[in-house]
Design an enzyme around this catalytic site. Structure first.
Site, short mmCIF file in Angstrom:
data_model
loop_
_atom_site.label_atom_id
_atom_site.label_comp_id
_atom_site.label_asym_id
_atom_site.label_seq_id
_atom_site.Cartn_x
_atom_site.Cartn_y
_atom_site.Cartn_z
N ARG A 132 16.40 21.32 31.01
CA ARG A 132 17.01 21.13 29.77
C ARG A 132 15.90 21.53 28.41
NH1 ARG A 132 16.01 16.08 26.85
NH2 ARG A 132 17.75 15.67 24.92
N ARG A 142 18.21 10.67 9.63
CA ARG A 142 16.67 10.11 9.46
C ARG A 142 16.24 9.79 7.94
NH1 ARG A 142 14.03 11.57 14.02
NH2 ARG A 142 14.79 13.35 15.29
N LYS A 190 27.43 14.46 25.37
CA LYS A 190 26.53 13.29 25.11
C LYS A 190 27.23 12.19 24.66
CE LYS A 190 22.40 14.25 24.05
NZ LYS A 190 21.28 14.80 23.30
N THR A 216 17.73 9.05 29.68
CA THR A 216 17.01 8.34 28.73
C THR A 216 16.26 7.19 29.57
OG1 THR A 216 18.57 8.59 27.23
CG2 THR A 216 16.76 7.28 26.36
#
Length: 482
Positions: A35, A76, A218, A276
């Site tokens: 990945r 963010r 995802k 994760t």
């Protein structure tokens, strides 16, 4: 041929691993797919990494798929001169802007004031900082602090259930889609998918450019769970991305969400990756915690086709050790009584052509009743048959013989499947006759190291073995002495 493990391992590359020596070691330790994360590094660095993977692939005489992960609309905190200390109970102000001005915390998301309502949560830095929205005045959001701490610059900000007005593809993502189409990428990871419309935006770009890149959705948003059936239907694969998902939904609901998504993907015969913090402690330590070992094992028992390492191999101190540990866990669990074998997750429907599905059921039945079968050989042009067979979690490897290298790479992600690139003479132009069976026999002995007397199950299409037509035959084949 490298030792086969049914469950595949995806390894994220980064500063600790994006060199030739480490990529080769990771592959030899058990990595199936690499990945590349576009959230970090630049395009030039990623191109060099991709070139190294392809060099290793060629020299190791193997097949290595590559997933390019799009960053997506990650929200963010903006620029701060220094961290802002906050205490529980105080009210903070947020606005879309670049810098910290007039006591207002900057956020890089233009729609923040549109996508939140009073009472909703705002989470910062993976949930370490929690706030609840008090009110919205113009383009300023007022939020009450629930947990004391520090707000640091450029930390991630989550609005569970929000971000409805955000575009799924950022300008950076669109450039990386062009990069993927121009280079040798196999899968694109689409971040923060909410519904099928998000997927169709990316699919439209690929179709306009004649690209057959496959899309892995995802699952990171609560909206995605609500729309999971549509998302699975329009995806080529699914990733249970537990980092952001675990922030966006209640933590105690995450295991249920994971199991539900995996089961639905299995039923739809789409490969599913669990990702994760699987071996997070191995970023710093040479051995995992017992909880992490159990986490990997449970994901495999749930039905994951692949398990993924992120920071463990991208920036950890023990990348090869992490892959080795994950491979050992996968091997032990797949050999245990806790894995369903030769059994589909539910009875296959036959809404269109029922013949391939009938053959898949027959393969599962044959494996339950015929001792000593060494493998299932699928002669395929598209990979459909291999994907179908994979979902019964056969007790033996599926050798997916195909003349299309891109299809071979894509099939590597499926549980139990080992793709084998073969010359077109074995397939498209060959009718099934005595001569073709002799050639197949020779390939089984030389290519797959089968022994005379070994039994394999062979599937394909008649009259042509690998024509792209629907699978329509099953042969119980004994390797000859000739």
């Amino acid at each position: 041929m490298r030792k086969l493990t049914a469950t595949k391992i995806v390894s994220t590359l980064g500063p600790a691993s994006n060199n030739e020596d480490m990529i080769r070691k990771l592959y030899r330790a058990g990595v199936t797919m690499f990945r590349i994360n576009s959230s970090h590094g630049d395009m030039e660095t990623h191109k060099k990494t991709l070139d190294i993977i392809r060099k290793v692939e060629k020299e190791e005489k193997t097949i290595i798929p590559v997933l390019l992960d799009l960053q997506g609309p990650k929200i963010r905190v903006g620029k701060l001169e220094e961290p802002i200390k906050i205490t529980s109970g105080e009210v903070l102000k947020f606005r879309h802007q670049q810098d910290y001005v007039d006591g207002i915390i900057p956020v890089d998301y233009e729609g923040i004031a549109k996508d939140v309502t009073p009472g909703e949560k705002i989470l910062i830095d993976d949930g370490k900082i929690q706030l609840t929205v008090e009110k919205i005045e113009g383009d300023i959001v007022f939020a009450k602090v629930l947990t004391s701490g520090e707000i640091k610059p450029r930390k991630g900000l989550n609005i569970p259930g929000g971000t409805g007005s955000i575009d799924i593809l950022t300008d950076s993502d669109r450039k990386y889609v062009e990069f993927a189409m121009a280079n040798d990428i196999d899968y694109l990871g689409l971040s923060f998918v909410r519904n099928k419309e998000d997927l169709l935006k990316l699919r439209e770009i690929l179709c306009k450019n004649g690209s057959h890149l496959r899309i892995i959705s995802k699952i990171e948003k609560p909206q995605a769970i609500e729309n999971i059936d549509d998302i699975i239907e329009h995806s080529d694969g699914i990733m249970v991305a537990r980092g952001d998902l675990g922030i966006e939904i209640q933590t105690e609901m995450l295991p249920i969400a994971q199991k539900t998504i995996i089961k639905k993907a299995n039923i739809a015969r789409k490969p599913v990756i669990v990702a994760t913090q699987m071996l997070e402690s191995m970023t710093e330590n040479p051995i995992p915690t017992r909880a992490e070992t159990s986490d990997v094992a449970n994901a495999i028992v749930d039905g994951a086709d692949a398990v993924m390492l992120s920071g463990e191999t991208a920036m950890g101190k023990y990348p090869v050790e992490a892959v080795t540990v994950m491979e050992k866990i996968a091997e032990e669990i797949n050999a245990s009584q806790f894995i369903r074998k030769n059994e589909f997750v539910q009875h296959l429907s036959s809404c269109t052509n029922g013949i391939p599905k009938a053959i898949a059921l027959s393969v599962a039945d044959a494996l339950r009743n015929l001792p000593g079968v060494k493998g299932v050989v699928t002669l395929t042009a598209t990979g459909y048959t291999s994907a179908l067979m994979s979902e019964c979690r056969p007790s033996v490897p599926i050798y997916s013989l195909c003349s299309d290298f891109k299809v071979c790479r894509a099939m590597q992600l499926y549980s139990n499947v080992c793709s084998v690139i073969v010359d077109k003479s074995i397939g498209h132009d060959m009718n099934i006759d005595d001569n073709s069976l002799v050639m197949l026999d020779e390939f089984l002995k030389k290519g797959l190291k089968m022994q005379p007397g070994d039994i394999v199950l062979v599937t394909g299409s008649i009259p042509h073995l690998m024509s792209g037509e629907s699978t329509n035959f099953l042969k119980i084949h004994t390797v000859s002495n000739n």
